[in-house]
Design a protein around this motif. Sequence first.
Motif, PDB file in Angstrom:
ATOM      1  N   ARG A  63       3.618   6.023  10.176  1.00  0.00           N
ATOM      2  CA  ARG A  63       2.248   6.065  10.668  1.00  0.00           C
ATOM      3  C   ARG A  63       1.228   6.356   9.557  1.00  0.00           C
ATOM      4  NH1 ARG A  63       1.930   6.599  16.288  1.00  0.00           N
ATOM      5  NH2 ARG A  63       3.985   6.740  17.310  1.00  0.00           N
ATOM      6  N   ASN A  64       1.654   6.413   8.292  1.00  0.00           N
ATOM      7  CA  ASN A  64       0.749   6.693   7.178  1.00  0.00           C
ATOM      8  C   ASN A  64       0.078   5.393   6.754  1.00  0.00           C
ATOM      9  OD1 ASN A  64      -0.563   7.709   4.938  1.00  0.00           O
ATOM     10  ND2 ASN A  64       1.176   9.018   4.360  1.00  0.00           N
ATOM     11  N   ALA A  65      -0.876   4.949   7.557  1.00  0.00           N
ATOM     12  CA  ALA A  65      -1.511   3.644   7.352  1.00  0.00           C
ATOM     13  C   ALA A  65      -2.357   3.590   6.084  1.00  0.00           C
ATOM     14  CB  ALA A  65      -2.363   3.287   8.575  1.00  0.00           C
ATOM     15  N   GLY A  66      -3.013   4.713   5.748  1.00  0.00           N
ATOM     16  CA  GLY A  66      -3.885   4.713   4.566  1.00  0.00           C
ATOM     17  C   GLY A  66      -3.124   4.432   3.289  1.00  0.00           C
ATOM     18  N   ALA A  67      -1.991   5.122   3.111  1.00  0.00           N
ATOM     19  CA  ALA A  67      -1.186   4.922   1.903  1.00  0.00           C
ATOM     20  C   ALA A  67      -0.617   3.508   1.859  1.00  0.00           C
ATOM     21  CB  ALA A  67      -0.077   5.961   1.839  1.00  0.00           C
ATOM     22  N   LEU A  68      -0.177   3.023   3.051  1.00  0.00           N
ATOM     23  CA  LEU A  68       0.371   1.651   3.088  1.00  0.00           C
ATOM     24  C   LEU A  68      -0.707   0.629   2.727  1.00  0.00           C
ATOM     25  CD1 LEU A  68       2.535   1.916   6.332  1.00  0.00           C
ATOM     26  CD2 LEU A  68       3.363   1.790   3.969  1.00  0.00           C
ATOM     27  N   ASN A  69      -1.908   0.825   3.246  1.00  0.00           N
ATOM     28  CA  ASN A  69      -3.000  -0.117   2.953  1.00  0.00           C
ATOM     29  C   ASN A  69      -3.372  -0.091   1.478  1.00  0.00           C
ATOM     30  OD1 ASN A  69      -5.118  -1.981   3.897  1.00  0.00           O
ATOM     31  ND2 ASN A  69      -6.492  -0.323   3.240  1.00  0.00           N
ATOM     32  N   SER A  70      -3.338   1.091   0.868  1.00  0.00           N
ATOM     33  CA  SER A  70      -3.625   1.201  -0.571  1.00  0.00           C
ATOM     34  C   SER A  70      -2.611   0.413  -1.384  1.00  0.00           C
ATOM     35  CB  SER A  70      -3.628   2.676  -0.970  1.00  0.00           C
ATOM     36  OG  SER A  70      -3.821   2.809  -2.360  1.00  0.00           O
ATOM     37  N   VAL A  72      -0.829  -2.208  -0.349  1.00  0.00           N
ATOM     38  CA  VAL A  72      -1.035  -3.648  -0.113  1.00  0.00           C
ATOM     39  C   VAL A  72      -2.186  -4.173  -0.953  1.00  0.00           C
ATOM     40  CG1 VAL A  72      -1.681  -5.370   1.607  1.00  0.00           C
ATOM     41  CG2 VAL A  72      -0.024  -3.587   2.197  1.00  0.00           C
ATOM     42  N   LYS A  73      -3.281  -3.397  -1.064  1.00  0.00           N
ATOM     43  CA  LYS A  73      -4.435  -3.847  -1.853  1.00  0.00           C
ATOM     44  C   LYS A  73      -4.073  -4.023  -3.325  1.00  0.00           C
ATOM     45  CE  LYS A  73      -8.212  -2.042   0.984  1.00  0.00           C
ATOM     46  NZ  LYS A  73      -9.357  -1.092   1.030  1.00  0.00           N
ATOM     47  N   LYS A  74      -3.191  -3.167  -3.802  1.00  0.00           N
ATOM     48  CA  LYS A  74      -2.791  -3.302  -5.201  1.00  0.00           C
ATOM     49  C   LYS A  74      -1.984  -4.572  -5.449  1.00  0.00           C
ATOM     50  CE  LYS A  74      -2.707   1.665  -6.195  1.00  0.00           C
ATOM     51  NZ  LYS A  74      -1.871   2.825  -6.600  1.00  0.00           N
TER      52      LYS A  74
END
Length: 425
Positions: A63-70, A72-74
């Motif tokens: 559920r740690n969406a913020g870290a996962l999204n970071s 993916v952006k990289k």
Amino acid sequence: MYFLLLRLLTGAAAAAFLFFWGLNNIGTYIVDRFYDSNYVTRRELAYVEKLQRYIDEKELDSRNAGALNSWVKKQKMISVQIYKDDILIFDSEYPEQVLWDEDIALNEYVWENYYTVTFSDGSARVSIWGTYAYQLYNYVLLAAVAVSFLLFLALVLLGIRTKMNYILLLNDEIKILESGSLDYKITVKGKDELAALAEGLDCMRESFRNLIDSEAKIMNENRKIITEMSHDLRTPVTSIMLYTEILKKGKYKSEEQLTEYLEKIDRKACRMKQLTDHLFEYSLVTGETEIVLEEAETFEVLFYDLISESCSYLQQKGFRTEVTVEWIGRKTIVCTDYIIRMMDNIVSNIIKYADMEVPVVVCSVCEGNMAGFAFENAVRKDGDKAESTCVGIQSIKSMMVKMNGSCRVRQGQEQFRIELLFPLL
């Protein structure tokens, strides 16, 4: 030069564009052949492994969406969807939404691959979609653009190098001319301003060489005339000194012999004066830098009176003349002062050297775009040969050259002929 440069740039651009088109098509074809399901699977597995390492390092839960999204952006080129218990809990396309509360069920598609990753709170299934082909096509495009630009630059530099080599060649050839080698011909290539410059340099070289040759010829002629004149002056001077010495010592037998010696001294002095007059006239003619030519007139207007007076004077001296002059209606440009001096010179030579028993012939001469007169006489066999120089003839030749004409002399043991030719207008 501007047109050549424009043509060079246009040609290089056209060649570079065609090369780019062909290279891009070849690269696209290779990408199309290389890009298949196996390639996609390999890329997806590589990203899954990276994602798993990232999860392990950060000890992330599902559920740690913020870290996962970071993460993916990289990666920039992929989209990630994560399912846990067949419920969508993360979608990188909608990173701000809390998806696990919406109970979005998993819909498996044939063209999608699903991989298992382990979070701190359990396992989840991951679907990764990336624009791998787009990236390859971009690489091909960039490579084609870079290589085509290098080709364009190489063609332009090659074209400019050709002109630069020509400029360097002209520079080397100018240095050769500066060293005094005026026989070296300047290389003329092309039809541009550089070629015109090279042609002008070569014409200047020819002019300099002709000028130097002409000056050398004049110097040789002057040296020859001075040498001959010195020899001819030495003879009467020696005679005058001899007769003067005899008179000073009174070694003459009678008044008649005294008178004879005095007459010989007088003749030798007159001969010396004639020689010096000829030399002065020659130096005067050759030393003039510019003459003023008069308005154009017909041959009859310019020469009729002079020829008539000259023939009358010769007849008074006991010569017979035969005049067969045909007056043409064409015009020419002369300097009257030069014409009078030339006629006086010719008449003086006839009186001194011509045979009075044979008529003096004056006739017309016409060759091409030039016309004039010829004076022909028989050479007197018992004439005084003391004056052996041709200063008078050289003076006539110099004057004719300055009037854009020519003088031709044909001298034999028995006949003498001089031709004066003037340019026709």
